[in-house]
Design an enzyme around this catalytic site. Structure first.
Site, PDB file in Angstrom:
ATOM      1  N   LYS A  22     -19.183  35.633  -3.242  1.00  0.00           N
ATOM      2  CA  LYS A  22     -19.545  34.490  -3.900  1.00  0.00           C
ATOM      3  C   LYS A  22     -19.149  33.325  -3.416  1.00  0.00           C
ATOM      4  CE  LYS A  22     -16.981  32.779  -7.491  1.00  0.00           C
ATOM      5  NZ  LYS A  22     -16.756  31.365  -7.611  1.00  0.00           N
ATOM      6  N   ASN A  23     -18.077  33.165  -2.901  1.00  0.00           N
ATOM      7  CA  ASN A  23     -17.415  31.963  -2.315  1.00  0.00           C
ATOM      8  C   ASN A  23     -18.026  31.740  -0.881  1.00  0.00           C
ATOM      9  OD1 ASN A  23     -16.367  31.265  -4.930  1.00  0.00           O
ATOM     10  ND2 ASN A  23     -14.314  31.618  -4.180  1.00  0.00           N
ATOM     11  N   CYS A 117     -14.551  26.666 -13.033  1.00  0.00           N
ATOM     12  CA  CYS A 117     -13.629  27.139 -14.065  1.00  0.00           C
ATOM     13  C   CYS A 117     -12.518  25.961 -14.330  1.00  0.00           C
ATOM     14  CB  CYS A 117     -12.979  28.236 -13.432  1.00  0.00           C
ATOM     15  SG  CYS A 117     -13.952  29.531 -13.217  1.00  0.00           S
ATOM     16  N   ARG A 122      -8.684  19.085 -10.648  1.00  0.00           N
ATOM     17  CA  ARG A 122      -9.451  19.616  -9.481  1.00  0.00           C
ATOM     18  C   ARG A 122     -10.007  18.296  -8.727  1.00  0.00           C
ATOM     19  NH1 ARG A 122     -12.611  25.289 -10.515  1.00  0.00           N
ATOM     20  NH2 ARG A 122     -12.489  25.494  -8.200  1.00  0.00           N
ATOM     21  N   ASP A 307      -7.170  33.763  -6.828  1.00  0.00           N
ATOM     22  CA  ASP A 307      -8.229  34.157  -7.459  1.00  0.00           C
ATOM     23  C   ASP A 307      -8.026  35.799  -7.893  1.00  0.00           C
ATOM     24  OD1 ASP A 307      -9.262  31.807  -7.477  1.00  0.00           O
ATOM     25  OD2 ASP A 307     -10.981  32.471  -5.851  1.00  0.00           O
ATOM     26  N   ARG A 399     -20.666  34.750 -13.947  1.00  0.00           N
ATOM     27  CA  ARG A 399     -20.930  33.821 -12.748  1.00  0.00           C
ATOM     28  C   ARG A 399     -20.496  34.612 -11.484  1.00  0.00           C
ATOM     29  NH1 ARG A 399     -16.856  29.607 -13.173  1.00  0.00           N
ATOM     30  NH2 ARG A 399     -17.722  29.445 -10.913  1.00  0.00           N
TER      31      ARG A 399
HETATM   32  C1  EPZ Z   1     -11.848  27.342  -4.043  1.00  0.00           C
HETATM   33  O1  EPZ Z   1     -12.040  26.505  -4.908  1.00  0.00           O
HETATM   34  C2  EPZ Z   1     -12.569  28.534  -4.780  1.00  0.00           C
HETATM   35  N1  EPZ Z   1     -13.832  28.166  -5.352  1.00  0.00           N
HETATM   36  C3  EPZ Z   1     -11.894  28.930  -5.950  1.00  0.00           C
HETATM   37  O2  EPZ Z   1     -12.405  29.918  -6.497  1.00  0.00           O
HETATM   38  C4  EPZ Z   1     -10.433  29.253  -5.539  1.00  0.00           C
HETATM   39  O3  EPZ Z   1      -9.437  29.531  -6.537  1.00  0.00           O
HETATM   40  C5  EPZ Z   1      -9.839  27.968  -4.681  1.00  0.00           C
HETATM   41  O4  EPZ Z   1     -10.915  27.733  -3.435  1.00  0.00           O
HETATM   42  C6  EPZ Z   1      -8.390  28.459  -4.068  1.00  0.00           C
HETATM   43  O5  EPZ Z   1      -8.381  29.601  -3.124  1.00  0.00           O
HETATM   44  C7  EPZ Z   1     -14.980  28.260  -4.713  1.00  0.00           C
HETATM   45  O6  EPZ Z   1     -14.879  28.563  -3.154  1.00  0.00           O
HETATM   46  C8  EPZ Z   1     -16.122  27.811  -5.176  1.00  0.00           C
HETATM   47  P1  EPZ Z   1      -9.349  24.130  -3.154  1.00  0.00           P
HETATM   48  P2  EPZ Z   1     -11.659  24.966  -4.310  1.00  0.00           P
HETATM   49  O7  EPZ Z   1     -10.121  22.920  -2.847  1.00  0.00           O
HETATM   50  O8  EPZ Z   1     -12.330  24.780  -2.990  1.00  0.00           O
HETATM   51  C9  EPZ Z   1      -6.220  20.638  -4.277  1.00  0.00           C
HETATM   52  C10 EPZ Z   1     -13.120  31.536  -8.047  1.00  0.00           C
HETATM   53  O9  EPZ Z   1     -12.644  32.023  -9.221  1.00  0.00           O
HETATM   54  N2  EPZ Z   1      -7.149  19.706  -3.917  1.00  0.00           N
HETATM   55  O10 EPZ Z   1      -8.881  25.076  -2.127  1.00  0.00           O
HETATM   56  O11 EPZ Z   1     -12.169  23.922  -5.451  1.00  0.00           O
HETATM   57  C11 EPZ Z   1      -6.535  21.371  -5.655  1.00  0.00           C
HETATM   58  O12 EPZ Z   1      -6.274  20.584  -6.495  1.00  0.00           O
HETATM   59  C12 EPZ Z   1     -12.882  30.087  -7.817  1.00  0.00           C
HETATM   60  O13 EPZ Z   1     -14.003  31.867  -7.473  1.00  0.00           O
HETATM   61  C13 EPZ Z   1      -6.768  18.441  -3.707  1.00  0.00           C
HETATM   62  O14 EPZ Z   1      -5.902  18.005  -4.168  1.00  0.00           O
HETATM   63  O15 EPZ Z   1     -10.264  24.909  -4.204  1.00  0.00           O
HETATM   64  C14 EPZ Z   1      -5.832  22.804  -5.604  1.00  0.00           C
HETATM   65  O16 EPZ Z   1      -4.453  22.557  -6.066  1.00  0.00           O
HETATM   66  C15 EPZ Z   1     -11.877  29.607  -8.934  1.00  0.00           C
HETATM   67  N3  EPZ Z   1      -7.831  17.547  -3.486  1.00  0.00           N
HETATM   68  C16 EPZ Z   1      -5.836  23.044  -3.905  1.00  0.00           C
HETATM   69  O17 EPZ Z   1      -5.742  21.843  -3.316  1.00  0.00           O
HETATM   70  C17 EPZ Z   1      -9.266  18.006  -2.759  1.00  0.00           C
HETATM   71  O18 EPZ Z   1      -9.914  17.354  -2.504  1.00  0.00           O
HETATM   72  C18 EPZ Z   1      -6.678  24.190  -3.491  1.00  0.00           C
HETATM   73  O19 EPZ Z   1      -8.089  23.789  -3.690  1.00  0.00           O
HETATM   74  C19 EPZ Z   1      -9.431  19.338  -3.188  1.00  0.00           C
HETATM   75  C20 EPZ Z   1      -8.289  20.274  -3.447  1.00  0.00           C
END
Ligand code: EPZ
Length: 423
Positions: A22-23, A117, A122, A307, A399
């Site tokens: 998916k991702n 989610c 986020r 995840d 999803r």
């Molecule tokens: C991706 O989300 C995945 N989604 C999520 O999977 C997954 O939990 C996550 O990566 C972590 O592995 C998709 O790929 C569509 P991040 P993403 O940016 O990209 C902080 C699932 O179940 N952050 O790596 O949104 C954030 O708050 C989903 O498939 C900032 O501070 O996650 C978090 O603490 C749920 N500023 C950390 O970084 C930003 O601009 C990691 O988030 C971006 C993120």
């Protein structure tokens, strides 16, 4: 309200084939916007997030032909709009990849702030920082993100303050057609990042270092169409079936997966006392005793994936002794533990830590899916529990998991899908 009824307990036995990731797919579909031609994608998961992305691309002018449910040809020759409908984009997180990909092609882009989610705050500040470093102007107002550029984007050094999957992907997307060289540091290394880079490189992009801490992108003027690209198998779907096999004391061969991607999960299952055998593109997981308890701490790849945190928790709920989970990525990822308590689990979650005391049995109860992975955990809990567990809010599960009831049914489980309980 639609629901699953999971008839437990059940011991999983047999073979299951994993779908495309998916991702990776939710980044690769928008990445096709960077080419004014056709992209032929294989191993695309048939899940509601992908169907939503297909609708978004079509609304922008893409012509999408399904060869089969997992194979599609996307023709973006006639894409003429960079304003994505808020009704479509506000529903899920990955719509933010439209920003990076459309900015490569258009001067002005508009999407609504992405949903997805509910895992706590986020933010997308790192995405915005990357676009601004490349010369774009970004404004967030009235629930929308407006990104624009007056000339081509220009390659630049980008240092991400936090390791972010989404910001890494978006920086890659925006830098692919920028003038000059972009070096992105402190990037995420997840398998889906590497898959996006491989896909773009297959169309003529020059991206090096995906899977390491630093990614270097030499901008190219244009990309060429791709005759066939197969998306990698889903790491989290694989992990979900690995845990389900172990916790039901089953014996399952999981096919079409990449064992290397599974190492942090394999390590925990071995600590729990499961037998894990790795083959070239499959993994066999079996278990014949009560699991040992263990500690798990989530972290970016190659650490234990957040995840998989709710699913691995089910092993701890019925383990001998007391285990601990430390969640280091999302601030609100323990909401599902209240649902497990309804089934007899003994979990105390505060802040980033959950202490899980193993109990002898779980019992059925009506439970809710707080998010996609929490929903998968509810199904696994239902397979372990005595009685019929009703799982609500299953749209979250749909999803991200293709054919989930059929895949579990092939392993001997009985999960009923009830469309609408009033009927
Ligand atoms: C991706 O989300 C995945 N989604 C999520 O999977 C997954 O939990 C996550 O990566 C972590 O592995 C998709 O790929 C569509 P991040 P993403 O940016 O990209 C902080 C699932 O179940 N952050 O790596 O949104 C954030 O708050 C989903 O498939 C900032 O501070 O996650 C978090 O603490 C749920 N500023 C950390 O970084 C930003 O601009 C990691 O988030 C971006 C993120």
């Amino acid at each position: 309200m639609e629901k699953f009824i999971v008839h437990g307990p059940c011991r999983l036995n047999g073979e299951v084939t994993i779908s495309g990731a998916k991702n990776a797919a939710v980044a690769i579909l928008p990445a096709t916007l960077l080419v004014k031609g056709k992209c032929h994608l294989e191993n695309v998961p048939d899940i509601s997030d992908i169907r939503a992305y297909v609708k978004i691309l079509e609304s922008l002018g893409s012509n999408i032909e399904y060869i089969s449910k997992n194979e599609l040809i996307i023709d973006n020759s006639n894409v003429n709009s960079a304003i994505a409908s808020s009704e479509l984009t506000s529903k899920f997180r990955a719509s933010y990849y439209l920003l990076g990909s459309l900015l490569g092609r258009f001067d002005k882009v508009q999407i609504s702030l992405p949903g997805g989610c509910n895992l706590g705050a986020r933010p997308i500040d790192q995405h915005i920082k990357a676009f601004e470093r490349l010369g774009a102007t970004v404004e967030v107002r009235n629930g929308n993100v407006y990104a624009s550029r007056t000339t081509s984007l220009k390659g630049a050094p980008v240092f991400l303050d936090v390791v972010s999957v989404g910001a890494t992907m978006n920086a890659i997307l925006a830098a692919t057609l920028a003038e000059g060289t972009t070096v992105i540091e402190n990037v995420a290394k997840e398998p889906h990042i590497v898959d996006l880079a491989n896909f773009l490189n297959s169309m003529g992009a020059q991206i090096k270092g995906a899977g390491t801490d630093t990614i270097k992108i030499t901008g190219v003027k244009e990309l060429h169409q791709v005759s066939s690209y197969s998306i990698i198998p889903d790491q989290i779907e694989t992990g979900t079936f690995m845990v389900a096999a172990a916790v039901t004391r089953g014996d399952v061969l999981i096919k079409n997966c990449i064992p290397k991607h599974m190492e942090p999960i394999t390590a925990k299952l071995l600590e729990a006392g499961a037998t894990v055998k790795e083959y070239e593109d499959s993994i066999r997981v079996s278990m014949d005793k009560k699991p040992n308890s263990f500690t798990v701490k989530t972290s970016p790849y190659p650490g234990f994936p957040t995840d998989m945190q709710p699913q691995i928790c089910i092993l701890l709920t019925v383990a001998s002794g007391t285990g601990m989970i430390v969640e280091n990525i999302w601030e609100s990822r323990f909401q599902y533990t209240d649902e497990l308590a309804k089934m007899g689990a003994d979990i105390s979650a505060h802040g980033t830590t959950a202490i899980v005391k193993g109990v002898d049995k779980l019992y059925s109860a009506p439970v809710h899916s707080h998010d996609l992975r929490a929903g998968a955990a509810m199904i696994i809990a239902g397979l372990v529990a005595e009685g019929n567990t009703e799982v609500y809010d299953i749209h979250h599960i749909l999803r991200g998991y293709e054919d989930i009831t059929a895949k579990f049914a092939n392993l001997g489980a009985n999960i009923e899908y009830v469309k609408n309980e009033e009927n």
